[in-house]
Design an enzyme around this catalytic site. Structure first.
Site, PDB file in Angstrom:
ATOM      1  N   SER A  40      10.221   7.037  -3.193  1.00 50.24           N
ATOM      2  CA  SER A  40       9.618   5.752  -2.790  1.00 50.24           C
ATOM      3  C   SER A  40       7.970   6.039  -2.890  1.00 50.24           C
ATOM      4  O   SER A  40       7.292   5.024  -2.897  1.00 50.24           O
ATOM      5  CB  SER A  40      10.098   5.220  -1.331  1.00 50.24           C
ATOM      6  OG  SER A  40       9.952   6.056  -0.595  1.00 50.24           O
ATOM      7  N   ASP A 346       4.448   1.034   7.232  1.00 47.88           N
ATOM      8  CA  ASP A 346       5.769   0.540   7.834  1.00 47.88           C
ATOM      9  C   ASP A 346       6.525   1.767   8.522  1.00 47.88           C
ATOM     10  O   ASP A 346       7.609   1.747   8.766  1.00 47.88           O
ATOM     11  CB  ASP A 346       6.875   0.164   6.711  1.00 47.88           C
ATOM     12  CG  ASP A 346       7.111   1.305   5.707  1.00 47.88           C
ATOM     13  OD1 ASP A 346       6.596   2.420   5.777  1.00 47.88           O
ATOM     14  OD2 ASP A 346       7.811   1.025   4.446  1.00 47.88           O
ATOM     15  N   HIS A 349       5.906   4.925   4.877  1.00 49.10           N
ATOM     16  CA  HIS A 349       5.298   4.866   3.989  1.00 49.10           C
ATOM     17  C   HIS A 349       3.687   4.654   4.333  1.00 49.10           C
ATOM     18  O   HIS A 349       3.324   3.868   5.290  1.00 49.10           O
ATOM     19  CB  HIS A 349       5.850   3.636   2.729  1.00 49.10           C
ATOM     20  CG  HIS A 349       7.193   4.126   2.459  1.00 49.10           C
ATOM     21  ND1 HIS A 349       8.103   3.172   3.141  1.00 49.10           N
ATOM     22  CD2 HIS A 349       7.600   4.885   1.626  1.00 49.10           C
ATOM     23  CE1 HIS A 349       9.238   3.499   2.562  1.00 49.10           C
ATOM     24  NE2 HIS A 349       9.012   4.638   1.476  1.00 49.10           N
TER      25      HIS A 349
END
Length: 382
Positions: A40, A346, A349
């Site tokens: 991610s 978040d 990230h």
């Protein structure tokens, strides 16, 4: 430390100063495309194409809508693309309106180096491990050659890379954080340490596989300080002395990340002697991210463990864009007032502002081994 390790490290150090001097005389590389592999941290929409797309406020800062990135805006790979003068990378798994003329992104959120034995629905672990990403790249390359050489339709050729450009492309890799996270969830500290050599061995295998398929220029990110992620620090309550480091990060989690990085760097040194046509640059993302966390306020950010979007604490996790219950009250995990002054988007990230700061810190090669700017990374190291 064995003799081979000492020998390789000594040779690397002896060439370091010469490399710094020589780089100034090297011409910039002309990368026709970039192919990215990872999780991610560099996923531009792969996992969103495969499963559920992210909800608002994801993407609000730059794209003004959710675009499959785990951030309020651009990722480090996006800033790398800008720096190289190429378009943002389309996810391989996104079939709608994508152009792969200048590369493709095989990264997916939750991806691991090792084959996963968990479900995406259970723990958010991607089924597209690095091994699968390599297989997808192989299919992409082979089918590109077929369509460009056999079909010869203008629309097809306009959206696909030139087959001769694969050998000149830049191959970026940023993966390993989820392997470490899985170990933290399931293994003791000693078991985590014991698992790292196998993880690195699998990583090395996929780099060799890419080389066998014609990849020649590698830009390899190590993993960041996972113990500094707010998702880890906010779970700490009444820590024992020595559990946190001087900046408030979970010390043993960062130690695992550092062991992973040390082993990866040693493996890269070995690969340079084996893959004799390759240029392989090892990029110290750990140092860049840790420096940002340690000097957050000096860099114009707030507290390094502040979370912009989401609620995390002892006994609860309400992820960005979702509703949940905190201390008996229903809340919606919306964005903070100003993401540009927050490092963590978040809890896991980074925000666009943090990604931009980190990208600027690494593209000049000052944190790389050898100290090679990304614009000159195609030149083979001795």
């Amino acid at each position: 430390m064995d003799f081979l390790r000492i020998l390789i490290l000594c040779v690397s150090i002896s060439l370091l100063l010469q490399t710094e001097a020589d780089e100034l005389q090297l011409s910039p590389c002309d990368y026709p495309a970039v192919y990215n592999f990872g999780d991610s941290n560099s996923d531009t929409g792969g996992i969103a194409s495969a499963f559920h797309p992210p909800a608002p406020p994801s993407g609000e800062t730059f794209f003004k809508k959710p675009v499959g990135r785990a951030s309020d805006g651009r990722l480090i790979i996006d800033f790398i693309a800008e720096h190289l003068g190429i378009p943002y990378l389309s996810p391989y798994l996104d079939s709608i309106g994508s152009s792969y003329r200048h590369g493709a992104n095989f990264a997916t959120g939750g991806a691991t180096i090792m084959r996963p034995n968990e479900s995406w629905f259970e723990n958010g672990v991607s089924p597209f491990s690095l091994e699968i990403q390599f297989e997808q790249y192989t299919q992409f390359k082979d089918r590109t050659a077929y369509y460009v050489n056999e079909v010869k339709k203008k629309l097809v050729k306009k959206r696909l890379p030139k087959p001769k450009g694969f050998v000149k492309a830049l191959f970026t890799l940023d993966i390993g954080q989820n392997d470490i996270a899985a170990g933290i969830r399931k293994l003791s500290l000693e078991q985590q340490k014991a698992a790292i050599p196998m993880i690195i061995s699998n990583y090395s295998t996929q780099i060799r596989n890419l080389y066998a398929k014609g990849a020649r220029t590698f830009w390899i990110h190590n993993t960041g300080p996972i113990g500094c992620l707010p998702i880890a620090t906010v779970k700490v309550q009444d820590p024992m002395p020595g559990y946190l480091d001087e900046h408030g990060c979970v010390k043993n989690q960062n130690e695992i990340a550092m062991q992973f990085n040390n082993d990866l760097k040693y493996e890269v040194l070995k690969l340079r002697t084996e893959l004799y046509e390759a240029s392989i640059v090892y990029v110290d993302m750990y140092t860049a991210k840790y420096e940002l966390i340690a000097t957050a306020k000096n860099q114009g950010f707030g507290g390094p463990f502040q979370i912009c979007c989401g609620y995390h604490g002892i006994g609860y996790d309400i992820r960005c864009g979702n509703k949940g219950n905190v201390n008996g009250s229903e809340v919606f995990a919306d964005s903070c007032a100003d993401p540009s002054v927050v490092i963590s988007w978040d809890g896991v990230h980074y925000s666009e502002a943090a990604n931009h700061w980190i990208a600027n810190r690494i593209v000049d090669g000052s944190l790389s081994d050898p100290p090679m700017a990304i614009m000159r990374a195609c030149h083979k190291q001795l």
